[in-house]
Motif scaffolding. Structure first.
Motif, PDB file in Angstrom:
ATOM      1  N   ARG A 157       0.843  -1.186   0.000  1.00  0.00           N
ATOM      2  CA  ARG A 157       0.000   0.000   0.000  1.00  0.00           C
ATOM      3  C   ARG A 157       0.884   1.244   0.000  1.00  0.00           C
ATOM      4  NH1 ARG A 157      -3.885   1.219   5.025  1.00  0.00           N
ATOM      5  NH2 ARG A 157      -1.815   1.318   5.973  1.00  0.00           N
ATOM      6  N   GLY A 158       0.786   2.005  -1.069  1.00  0.00           N
ATOM      7  CA  GLY A 158       1.552   3.245  -1.157  1.00  0.00           C
ATOM      8  C   GLY A 158       0.830   4.385  -0.476  1.00  0.00           C
ATOM      9  N   ARG A 159       1.561   5.163   0.335  1.00  0.00           N
ATOM     10  CA  ARG A 159       0.978   6.270   1.082  1.00  0.00           C
ATOM     11  C   ARG A 159       1.559   7.589   0.590  1.00  0.00           C
ATOM     12  NH1 ARG A 159       1.182   4.221   7.414  1.00  0.00           N
ATOM     13  NH2 ARG A 159      -0.030   2.288   7.119  1.00  0.00           N
ATOM     14  N   THR A 160       0.778   8.619   0.743  1.00  0.00           N
ATOM     15  CA  THR A 160       1.249   9.954   0.389  1.00  0.00           C
ATOM     16  C   THR A 160       2.352  10.385   1.353  1.00  0.00           C
ATOM     17  OG1 THR A 160      -0.951  10.516  -0.436  1.00  0.00           O
ATOM     18  CG2 THR A 160       0.563  12.334   0.008  1.00  0.00           C
ATOM     19  N   ARG A 177       6.977   5.818  -5.666  1.00  0.00           N
ATOM     20  CA  ARG A 177       6.317   6.966  -5.032  1.00  0.00           C
ATOM     21  C   ARG A 177       4.799   6.947  -5.265  1.00  0.00           C
ATOM     22  NH1 ARG A 177       9.283  11.735  -3.590  1.00  0.00           N
ATOM     23  NH2 ARG A 177      11.539  11.489  -3.836  1.00  0.00           N
ATOM     24  N   ARG A 178       4.297   5.922  -5.918  1.00  0.00           N
ATOM     25  CA  ARG A 178       2.864   5.842  -6.197  1.00  0.00           C
ATOM     26  C   ARG A 178       2.076   5.530  -4.930  1.00  0.00           C
ATOM     27  NH1 ARG A 178       2.336   1.851 -11.269  1.00  0.00           N
ATOM     28  NH2 ARG A 178       0.129   2.167 -10.693  1.00  0.00           N
ATOM     29  N   THR A 179       0.807   5.882  -4.961  1.00  0.00           N
ATOM     30  CA  THR A 179      -0.075   5.636  -3.820  1.00  0.00           C
ATOM     31  C   THR A 179      -1.134   4.620  -4.213  1.00  0.00           C
ATOM     32  OG1 THR A 179      -1.472   7.509  -4.455  1.00  0.00           O
ATOM     33  CG2 THR A 179       0.312   7.941  -2.897  1.00  0.00           C
TER      34      THR A 179
END
Length: 368
Positions: A157-160, A177-179
């Motif tokens: 899980r990508g987070r900001t 860097r994706r969310t």
């Protein structure tokens, strides 16, 4: 036949042998060889020189070459280590692969006849003869299990404000860097990096002012990670590196003492920001501001500097009071004489100035 020899002229005199220098350790050396002219050497190019001599000593001027300090080369970033995006897949692909792997395991169990009857009834599967666990069934288990592990194990899980630095066998494979829900190769090593804007309030650090007086400075640093590859792989710990850069900058740039003007504090902050940003930029750290928020004297000099400051303030106050008294006395005497209220000679004028000065000083001391 007679041969006549011409007599030697008397002016020439008898011939004398050549003078020689001879001792026990050397051979005979003609004197004229010691003073013969040597050929001039090739000209040697010389750089610009400065003629200097010590005054009053009678010393001849000497040639002194100007010494130019070479600039210290700063650290350079590794050109081969730069952030680049990693190859990842949407999370739906991983979920689908995992579901297919689990379905394959269930089908292999049903084929081998080891699936419980309750599960067969719940899944509404037709009955089948027990084939047993043979090589085919084990191969089906291995393939389906591997697919399920890769499918569910690669979900992330990508987070900001967060990023992953991926590596495989010590080699940099890219940055994520994706969310949202993503699928990343589970064989890759993941390192989480915080790429948000951050601030760090330091502990009291050693510093000095322009006169070399020891200070303790608390600095506020605003920064963020710009290049995750250099910040993670180019240095062991980028936060520790940033802290040491701030300490080194405080040791090189003088900070104004407590009570200095706001402009001097801002100038010191700008100089600190430029220096720390240049030193930390090679490891992918972007520094926005380095500001001293609290400046105080070191404990070993705090008492002495406090007394010195009190004495300076007292002297300034006395000078201000004296200037005010002198102006008041001058204005009073000038008004009295210009309006013709009194006629004073030099002696009376001096006495009046003295009395007025004493009166005004006493009044200043009694007033709060």
């Amino acid at each position: 036949m007679h041969t006549t020899t011409s007599p030697t002229p008397e002016s020439e005199g008898p011939s004398r042998p050549a003078r020689l220098i001879q001792n026990e350790a050397t051979t005979e050396i003609p004197v004229h060889l010691l003073f013969r002219d040597e050929p001039e050497p090739w000209p040697v190019p010389l750089g610009p020189a400065v003629v200097a001599g010590r005054a009053g000593t009678g010393e001849q001027p000497r040639l002194r070459r100007p010494m130019t300090a070479k600039p210290r080369p700063g650290p350079q970033p590794d050109p081969e280590l730069a952030e680049r995006p990693a190859r990842v897949l949407p999370g739906a692909v991983g979920v689908l692969a995992g579901v297919c792997g689990v379905t394959g395991c269930v089908a292999a169990s049903w084929w081998a006849g080891v699936l419980p009857p309750l599960a067969v009834a719940a899944l509404r599967l037709p009955g089948i003869a027990r084939a047993g666990l043979g090589p085919a069934q084990w191969a089906a288990y291995a393939g389906a299990g591997t697919l399920a592990l890769f499918g569910f194990g690669g979900l992330a899980r990508g987070r900001t404000g967060r990023a992953w630095v991926l590596g495989l066998f010590g080699r940099y494979r890219g940055t994520v860097r994706r969310t949202g829900l993503l699928w990343v190769n589970p064989l890759l090593l993941r390192r989480r990096v915080d790429v948000r804007l951050r601030h760090w309030r330091s502990e009291p650090l050693f510093a000095a002012d322009g006169s070399g007086v020891a200070l303790r400075v608390v600095a506020l640093v605003v920064w963020r990670v710009r290049d995750t590859a250099r910040a993670t792989l180019g240095v062991e710990d980028h936060e520790t590196y940033l802290r040491e850069c701030v300490e080194a900058a405080l040791a090189r740039i003088p900070v104004e003492t407590p009570g200095a003007g706001r402009g001097s504090v801002e100038a010191a902050g700008e100089a600190l920001t430029r220096l720390v940003a240049r030193e930390a930029g090679v490891v992918g750290i972007e520094v926005f501001s380095v500001q001293p928020v609290r400046v105080e004297y070191a404990p070993e000099v705090a008492a002495a500097m406090h007394r010195r400051r009190i004495a300076a303030l007292d002297a300034q106050h006395r000078a201000t009071v004296l200037t005010s008294v002198v102006d008041s006395v001058e204005d009073t005497v000038t008004r009295l004489t210009m309006r013709g209220l009194v006629e004073l000679d030099d002696y009376e004028r001096k006495a009046l100035v003295k009395d007025l000065t004493v009166a005004f000083c006493a009044g200043r001391e009694q007033s709060p």
